[in-house]
Design a protein around this motif. Structure first.
Motif, PDB file in Angstrom:
ATOM      1  N   UNK A  72      23.931 106.987  62.535  1.00  0.00           N
ATOM      2  CA  UNK A  72      22.690 106.209  62.620  1.00  0.00           C
ATOM      3  C   UNK A  72      21.491 107.079  62.292  1.00  0.00           C
ATOM      4  N   UNK A  73      20.438 106.427  61.818  1.00  0.00           N
ATOM      5  CA  UNK A  73      19.174 107.138  61.636  1.00  0.00           C
ATOM      6  C   UNK A  73      18.373 107.053  62.937  1.00  0.00           C
ATOM      7  N   UNK A  74      17.154 107.579  62.930  1.00  0.00           N
ATOM      8  CA  UNK A  74      16.327 107.608  64.145  1.00  0.00           C
ATOM      9  C   UNK A  74      15.940 106.212  64.642  1.00  0.00           C
ATOM     10  N   UNK A  75      16.038 105.204  63.775  1.00  0.00           N
ATOM     11  CA  UNK A  75      15.664 103.835  64.142  1.00  0.00           C
ATOM     12  C   UNK A  75      16.891 102.989  64.510  1.00  0.00           C
ATOM     13  N   UNK A  76      18.018 103.633  64.793  1.00  0.00           N
ATOM     14  CA  UNK A  76      19.265 102.965  65.179  1.00  0.00           C
ATOM     15  C   UNK A  76      19.895 102.136  64.060  1.00  0.00           C
ATOM     16  N   UNK A  77      19.512 102.399  62.818  1.00  0.00           N
ATOM     17  CA  UNK A  77      20.113 101.712  61.675  1.00  0.00           C
ATOM     18  C   UNK A  77      21.440 102.404  61.342  1.00  0.00           C
ATOM     19  N   UNK A  78      22.534 101.646  61.303  1.00  0.00           N
ATOM     20  CA  UNK A  78      23.857 102.207  61.023  1.00  0.00           C
ATOM     21  C   UNK A  78      23.988 102.468  59.526  1.00  0.00           C
ATOM     22  N   UNK A  79      24.240 103.736  59.190  1.00  0.00           N
ATOM     23  CA  UNK A  79      24.418 104.138  57.797  1.00  0.00           C
ATOM     24  C   UNK A  79      25.886 104.122  57.380  1.00  0.00           C
ATOM     25  N   UNK A  80      26.785 104.408  58.341  1.00  0.00           N
ATOM     26  CA  UNK A  80      28.216 104.497  58.042  1.00  0.00           C
ATOM     27  C   UNK A  80      29.005 104.330  59.331  1.00  0.00           C
ATOM     28  N   UNK A  81      30.175 103.698  59.248  1.00  0.00           N
ATOM     29  CA  UNK A  81      31.105 103.577  60.367  1.00  0.00           C
ATOM     30  C   UNK A  81      32.418 104.216  59.943  1.00  0.00           C
ATOM     31  N   UNK A  82      32.987 105.064  60.814  1.00  0.00           N
ATOM     32  CA  UNK A  82      34.247 105.751  60.510  1.00  0.00           C
ATOM     33  C   UNK A  82      35.183 105.665  61.711  1.00  0.00           C
ATOM     34  N   UNK A  83      36.422 106.040  61.495  1.00  0.00           N
ATOM     35  CA  UNK A  83      37.416 106.024  62.563  1.00  0.00           C
ATOM     36  C   UNK A  83      37.344 107.269  63.453  1.00  0.00           C
ATOM     37  N   UNK A  84      36.869 108.402  62.904  1.00  0.00           N
ATOM     38  CA  UNK A  84      36.812 109.637  63.681  1.00  0.00           C
ATOM     39  C   UNK A  84      35.428 110.270  63.596  1.00  0.00           C
ATOM     40  N   UNK A  85      35.136 111.092  64.593  1.00  0.00           N
ATOM     41  CA  UNK A  85      33.872 111.821  64.596  1.00  0.00           C
ATOM     42  C   UNK A  85      33.838 112.813  63.430  1.00  0.00           C
ATOM     43  N   UNK A  86      34.957 113.433  63.155  1.00  0.00           N
ATOM     44  CA  UNK A  86      35.048 114.387  62.051  1.00  0.00           C
ATOM     45  C   UNK A  86      34.695 113.726  60.715  1.00  0.00           C
ATOM     46  N   UNK A  87      35.206 112.525  60.477  1.00  0.00           N
ATOM     47  CA  UNK A  87      34.888 111.796  59.236  1.00  0.00           C
ATOM     48  C   UNK A  87      33.397 111.466  59.173  1.00  0.00           C
ATOM     49  N   UNK A  88      32.820 111.081  60.295  1.00  0.00           N
ATOM     50  CA  UNK A  88      31.395 110.734  60.336  1.00  0.00           C
ATOM     51  C   UNK A  88      30.536 111.952  60.011  1.00  0.00           C
ATOM     52  N   UNK A  89      30.887 113.095  60.593  1.00  0.00           N
ATOM     53  CA  UNK A  89      30.137 114.326  60.337  1.00  0.00           C
ATOM     54  C   UNK A  89      30.266 114.733  58.871  1.00  0.00           C
ATOM     55  N   UNK A  90      31.481 114.681  58.343  1.00  0.00           N
ATOM     56  CA  UNK A  90      31.710 115.049  56.940  1.00  0.00           C
ATOM     57  C   UNK A  90      30.912 114.144  56.006  1.00  0.00           C
ATOM     58  N   UNK A  91      30.913 112.832  56.286  1.00  0.00           N
ATOM     59  CA  UNK A  91      30.168 111.898  55.446  1.00  0.00           C
ATOM     60  C   UNK A  91      28.674 112.225  55.482  1.00  0.00           C
ATOM     61  N   UNK A  92      28.144 112.489  56.682  1.00  0.00           N
ATOM     62  CA  UNK A  92      26.714 112.781  56.822  1.00  0.00           C
ATOM     63  C   UNK A  92      26.326 114.027  56.034  1.00  0.00           C
ATOM     64  N   UNK A  93      27.137 115.065  56.131  1.00  0.00           N
ATOM     65  CA  UNK A  93      26.852 116.304  55.392  1.00  0.00           C
ATOM     66  C   UNK A  93      26.901 116.065  53.889  1.00  0.00           C
ATOM     67  N   UNK A  94      27.923 115.336  53.442  1.00  0.00           N
ATOM     68  CA  UNK A  94      28.070 115.056  52.007  1.00  0.00           C
ATOM     69  C   UNK A  94      26.894 114.233  51.484  1.00  0.00           C
ATOM     70  N   UNK A  95      26.347 113.359  52.348  1.00  0.00           N
ATOM     71  CA  UNK A  95      25.210 112.527  51.960  1.00  0.00           C
ATOM     72  C   UNK A  95      23.881 113.277  52.060  1.00  0.00           C
ATOM     73  N   UNK A  96      23.931 114.553  52.458  1.00  0.00           N
ATOM     74  CA  UNK A  96      22.728 115.368  52.500  1.00  0.00           C
ATOM     75  C   UNK A  96      21.944 115.280  53.808  1.00  0.00           C
ATOM     76  N   UNK A  97      22.589 114.809  54.863  1.00  0.00           N
ATOM     77  CA  UNK A  97      21.930 114.685  56.164  1.00  0.00           C
ATOM     78  C   UNK A  97      22.311 115.855  57.072  1.00  0.00           C
ATOM     79  N   UNK A  98      21.569 116.001  58.164  1.00  0.00           N
ATOM     80  CA  UNK A  98      21.884 116.986  59.196  1.00  0.00           C
ATOM     81  C   UNK A  98      22.410 116.227  60.405  1.00  0.00           C
TER      82      UNK A  98
END
Length: 70
Positions: free
Chosen positions: A22-48
């Protein structure tokens, strides 16, 4: 690089069904099955990605509730 928040769903207590990025406004950017997948997606998308230190303490306005995921 924008901060995003990786949170378990459902919020609070109970079994985790998935994780959202989610971003700071609680908008969901991506849903994944694992925390690891969510973190990897965020990094690949250029987020921290940030993850909650404690699952039920996840107020985005309180920096101490979050830690860097990488």
């Amino acid at each position: 690089m924008a901060n995003v928040y990786v949170e378990a769903r459902p919020k609070g207590h109970g079994p985790i069904t998935d994780y959202v990025v989610e971003d700071h406004a609680d908008y969901v950017l991506k849903t994944t099955q694992t925390q690891e997948e969510a973190i990897a997606w965020a990094k690949k998308a250029g987020h921290h990605p940030l993850v909650a230190r404690v699952r039920h303490l996840n107020d985005k306005k309180v920096p101490d509730h979050w830690r860097s995921a990488g």
